[in-house]
Design an enzyme around this catalytic site. Structure first.
Site, PDB file in Angstrom:
ATOM      1  N   SER A 132       0.840  -1.207   0.000  1.00  0.00           N
ATOM      2  CA  SER A 132       0.000   0.000   0.000  1.00  0.00           C
ATOM      3  C   SER A 132       0.871   1.252   0.000  1.00  0.00           C
ATOM      4  CB  SER A 132      -0.874  -0.016   1.261  1.00  0.00           C
ATOM      5  OG  SER A 132      -1.608   1.171   1.413  1.00  0.00           O
ATOM      6  N   GLY A 133       0.272   2.360  -0.385  1.00  0.00           N
ATOM      7  CA  GLY A 133       0.823   3.692  -0.151  1.00  0.00           C
ATOM      8  C   GLY A 133       2.269   3.888  -0.570  1.00  0.00           C
ATOM      9  N   ILE A 134       3.062   4.421   0.354  1.00  0.00           N
ATOM     10  CA  ILE A 134       4.452   4.810   0.077  1.00  0.00           C
ATOM     11  C   ILE A 134       5.305   3.589  -0.275  1.00  0.00           C
ATOM     12  CG2 ILE A 134       6.541   5.742   1.179  1.00  0.00           C
ATOM     13  CD1 ILE A 134       4.647   7.632   2.792  1.00  0.00           C
ATOM     14  N   ASP A 185       4.577  -7.775   3.477  1.00  0.00           N
ATOM     15  CA  ASP A 185       3.473  -7.029   4.093  1.00  0.00           C
ATOM     16  C   ASP A 185       2.645  -7.993   4.924  1.00  0.00           C
ATOM     17  OD1 ASP A 185       2.086  -4.056   3.019  1.00  0.00           O
ATOM     18  OD2 ASP A 185       0.969  -5.323   4.421  1.00  0.00           O
ATOM     19  N   ASP A 225       4.498 -10.164   9.287  1.00  0.00           N
ATOM     20  CA  ASP A 225       4.177  -9.197  10.334  1.00  0.00           C
ATOM     21  C   ASP A 225       5.513  -8.812  10.962  1.00  0.00           C
ATOM     22  OD1 ASP A 225       3.582  -7.896  12.686  1.00  0.00           O
ATOM     23  OD2 ASP A 225       2.002  -9.274  13.297  1.00  0.00           O
ATOM     24  N   TYR A 248       3.553   7.622  18.251  1.00  0.00           N
ATOM     25  CA  TYR A 248       4.007   7.773  16.862  1.00  0.00           C
ATOM     26  C   TYR A 248       5.232   8.703  16.823  1.00  0.00           C
ATOM     27  CZ  TYR A 248       3.736   8.256  11.767  1.00  0.00           C
ATOM     28  OH  TYR A 248       4.029   8.235  10.421  1.00  0.00           O
ATOM     29  N   LYS A 281       8.969   7.522  15.672  1.00  0.00           N
ATOM     30  CA  LYS A 281       9.667   8.123  14.527  1.00  0.00           C
ATOM     31  C   LYS A 281      10.958   8.831  14.963  1.00  0.00           C
ATOM     32  CE  LYS A 281       7.006   6.696  11.176  1.00  0.00           C
ATOM     33  NZ  LYS A 281       7.488   5.699  10.208  1.00  0.00           N
TER      34      LYS A 281
HETATM   35  N1  LIG Z   1       1.180   8.963   4.890  1.00  0.00           N
HETATM   36  C1  LIG Z   1       1.853   9.872   5.556  1.00  0.00           C
HETATM   37  O1  LIG Z   1       1.433  11.050   5.655  1.00  0.00           O
HETATM   38  C2  LIG Z   1       3.165   9.520   6.192  1.00  0.00           C
HETATM   39  C3  LIG Z   1       3.971  10.577   6.665  1.00  0.00           C
HETATM   40  C4  LIG Z   1       5.178  10.273   7.274  1.00  0.00           C
HETATM   41  C5  LIG Z   1       5.592   8.968   7.400  1.00  0.00           C
HETATM   42  N2  LIG Z   1       4.775   7.973   6.931  1.00  0.00           N
HETATM   43  C6  LIG Z   1       5.261   6.613   7.112  1.00  0.00           C
HETATM   44  O2  LIG Z   1       5.323   5.968   5.867  1.00  0.00           O
HETATM   45  C7  LIG Z   1       5.179   4.578   6.059  1.00  0.00           C
HETATM   46  C8  LIG Z   1       4.140   4.038   5.090  1.00  0.00           C
HETATM   47  O3  LIG Z   1       2.913   4.684   5.350  1.00  0.00           O
HETATM   48  P1  LIG Z   1       1.743   4.809   4.263  1.00  0.00           P
HETATM   49  O4  LIG Z   1       1.196   6.182   4.407  1.00  0.00           O
HETATM   50  O5  LIG Z   1       2.193   4.340   2.951  1.00  0.00           O
HETATM   51  O6  LIG Z   1       0.675   3.806   4.937  1.00  0.00           O
HETATM   52  P2  LIG Z   1      -0.256   2.665   4.324  1.00  0.00           P
HETATM   53  O7  LIG Z   1      -1.240   2.364   5.391  1.00  0.00           O
HETATM   54  O8  LIG Z   1      -0.756   3.055   2.970  1.00  0.00           O
HETATM   55  O9  LIG Z   1       0.754   1.427   4.142  1.00  0.00           O
HETATM   56  C9  LIG Z   1       1.344   0.804   5.245  1.00  0.00           C
HETATM   57  C10 LIG Z   1       1.573  -0.647   4.902  1.00  0.00           C
HETATM   58  O10 LIG Z   1       2.207  -1.271   6.027  1.00  0.00           O
HETATM   59  C11 LIG Z   1       1.600  -2.526   6.235  1.00  0.00           C
HETATM   60  N3  LIG Z   1       1.730  -2.939   7.636  1.00  0.00           N
HETATM   61  C12 LIG Z   1       1.081  -2.457   8.715  1.00  0.00           C
HETATM   62  N4  LIG Z   1       1.426  -3.142   9.811  1.00  0.00           N
HETATM   63  C13 LIG Z   1       2.323  -4.084   9.421  1.00  0.00           C
HETATM   64  C14 LIG Z   1       3.039  -5.098  10.098  1.00  0.00           C
HETATM   65  N5  LIG Z   1       2.884  -5.314  11.417  1.00  0.00           N
HETATM   66  N6  LIG Z   1       3.885  -5.874   9.384  1.00  0.00           N
HETATM   67  C15 LIG Z   1       4.030  -5.702   8.049  1.00  0.00           C
HETATM   68  N7  LIG Z   1       3.363  -4.774   7.350  1.00  0.00           N
HETATM   69  C16 LIG Z   1       2.524  -3.964   8.035  1.00  0.00           C
HETATM   70  C17 LIG Z   1       0.135  -2.333   5.849  1.00  0.00           C
HETATM   71  O11 LIG Z   1      -0.504  -3.569   5.558  1.00  0.00           O
HETATM   72  C18 LIG Z   1       0.281  -1.431   4.626  1.00  0.00           C
HETATM   73  O12 LIG Z   1       0.394  -2.176   3.430  1.00  0.00           O
HETATM   74  C19 LIG Z   1       4.837   4.375   7.534  1.00  0.00           C
HETATM   75  O13 LIG Z   1       6.016   4.031   8.243  1.00  0.00           O
HETATM   76  C20 LIG Z   1       4.350   5.738   7.955  1.00  0.00           C
HETATM   77  O14 LIG Z   1       4.532   5.962   9.336  1.00  0.00           O
HETATM   78  C21 LIG Z   1       3.591   8.213   6.324  1.00  0.00           C
END
Ligand SMILES: NC(=O)c1ccc[n+]([C@@H]2O[C@H](COP(=O)([O-])OP(=O)(O)OC[C@H]3O[C@@H](n4cnc5c(N)ncnc54)[C@H](O)[C@@H]3O)[C@@H](O)[C@H]2O)c1
Length: 256
Positions: free
Chosen positions: A17-19, A38, A64, A160, A164
């Site tokens: 997902s996402g980033i 994931d 996990d 959080y 971080k």
């Molecule tokens: N979105 C933001 O604004 C933002 C800003 C700063 C930092 N981040 C960081 O970027 C990273 C990715 O965030 P995102 O926004 O893409 O989130 P997201 O929810 O889109 O993706 C996170 C992914 O991590 C996986 N995940 C969650 N718990 C897990 C576990 N125990 N083991 C394995 N996988 C697990 C989820 O299934 C998901 O696919 C995170 O570390 C988040 O803290 C995000």
């Protein structure tokens, strides 16, 4: 022109997902073979399929990151089935937006979950892949946050921010320890990035995005794609003398 990550094997946690997903796709475009990890096995498999359909190479495994023995087992499976890993992106994470003053049970659960995934998870996966990363003189990219430096005015948990901050400390400690082995360890500090992580918060609280954007010189929220360039830079030879650093990809949030 040669691609920037040709002949690398890259592990990305939370890449369903996402980033993480955007980084995995970006690394594949630069020629890396991807290992997608994931807790959401289906999402990781879909991302791997998308990479394959675009002509890249990718395998996915359920993991996990809080389960230390599983991290070790997956690292062994990856070594056997895929090969020696030279890039690790510690990206898996969750967000909670409750302060310290809520019901004790909820506050404690937030603390335990966020620290277990966002901080101890980074340790677990790094430790599991450390031998192969040292042998490959590899690169580690940890996903921090603006909350690696500051708390935010929008709702967020102390857990959080603490996690971080911890990710940045871990990045620096590891960079210092592994530099002699040629392993580079850096972090990225994303600002407010619109991903599924904050979709519910954005929907329930439209002021959240407005507050972030008002504090962001570039005047917009980020996209997952905004993080891909810094992630390629830190994993590639473009950053050959960069270690222990954090590249902020926050639209300038921390400048004001
Ligand atoms: N979105 C933001 O604004 C933002 C800003 C700063 C930092 N981040 C960081 O970027 C990273 C990715 O965030 P995102 O926004 O893409 O989130 P997201 O929810 O889109 O993706 C996170 C992914 O991590 C996986 N995940 C969650 N718990 C897990 C576990 N125990 N083991 C394995 N996988 C697990 C989820 O299934 C998901 O696919 C995170 O570390 C988040 O803290 C995000």
């Amino acid at each position: 022109m040669p691609r920037l990550l040709e002949s690398h094997i890259a592990v990305v946690t939370g890449s369903g997902s996402g980033i993480g997903r955007a980084i995995a796709l970006g690394y594949a475009r630069e020629g890396a073979r991807l290992v997608l990890l994931d807790i959401n096995e289906k999402a990781a498999a879909e991302a791997a399929r998308e990479i394959g359909d675009a002509g890249g190479k990718a395998e996915s495994f359920a993991l996990d990151v809080t389960r230390r023995e599983d991290c070790v087992a997956v690292a062994k499976q990856v070594a056997d089935k895929v090969g020696p890993v030279s890039i690790l992106v510690n990206n898996a994470g969750i967000a909670r937006r409750n302060g310290m003053t809520g019901a004790a049970e909820a506050v404690i659960k937030d603390w335990e979950d966020v620290i277990a995934i966002n901080l101890t998870g980074v340790f677990n996966v790094t430790h599991a892949f450390l031998a192969t990363l040292r042998a490959a003189r590899g690169r580690i990219v940890n996903i921090g946050s603006i909350q690696s430096f500051v708390h935010v005015r929008t709702p967020s948990s102390p857990a959080y921010t603490a996690a971080k901050h911890g990710v940045l400390g871990f990045t620096r400690a590891l960079a210092a320890e592994l530099g002699k082995d040629g392993v580079r360890v850096n972090a990225i500090g994303p600002g407010f990035i619109e991903t599924p992580l904050n979709a519910a918060a954005r929907a329930n609280n439209p002021e959240l995005a407005k507050t972030f954007v008002a504090h962001t010189p570039l005047g917009r929220a980020g996209t997952a794609e905004d993080i891909v360039g810094p992630a390629i830079f830190l994993a590639s030879d473009l950053s050959s003398f960069v270690t222990g650093s954090i590249v902020m990809a926050d639209g300038g949030y921390r400048t004001i």
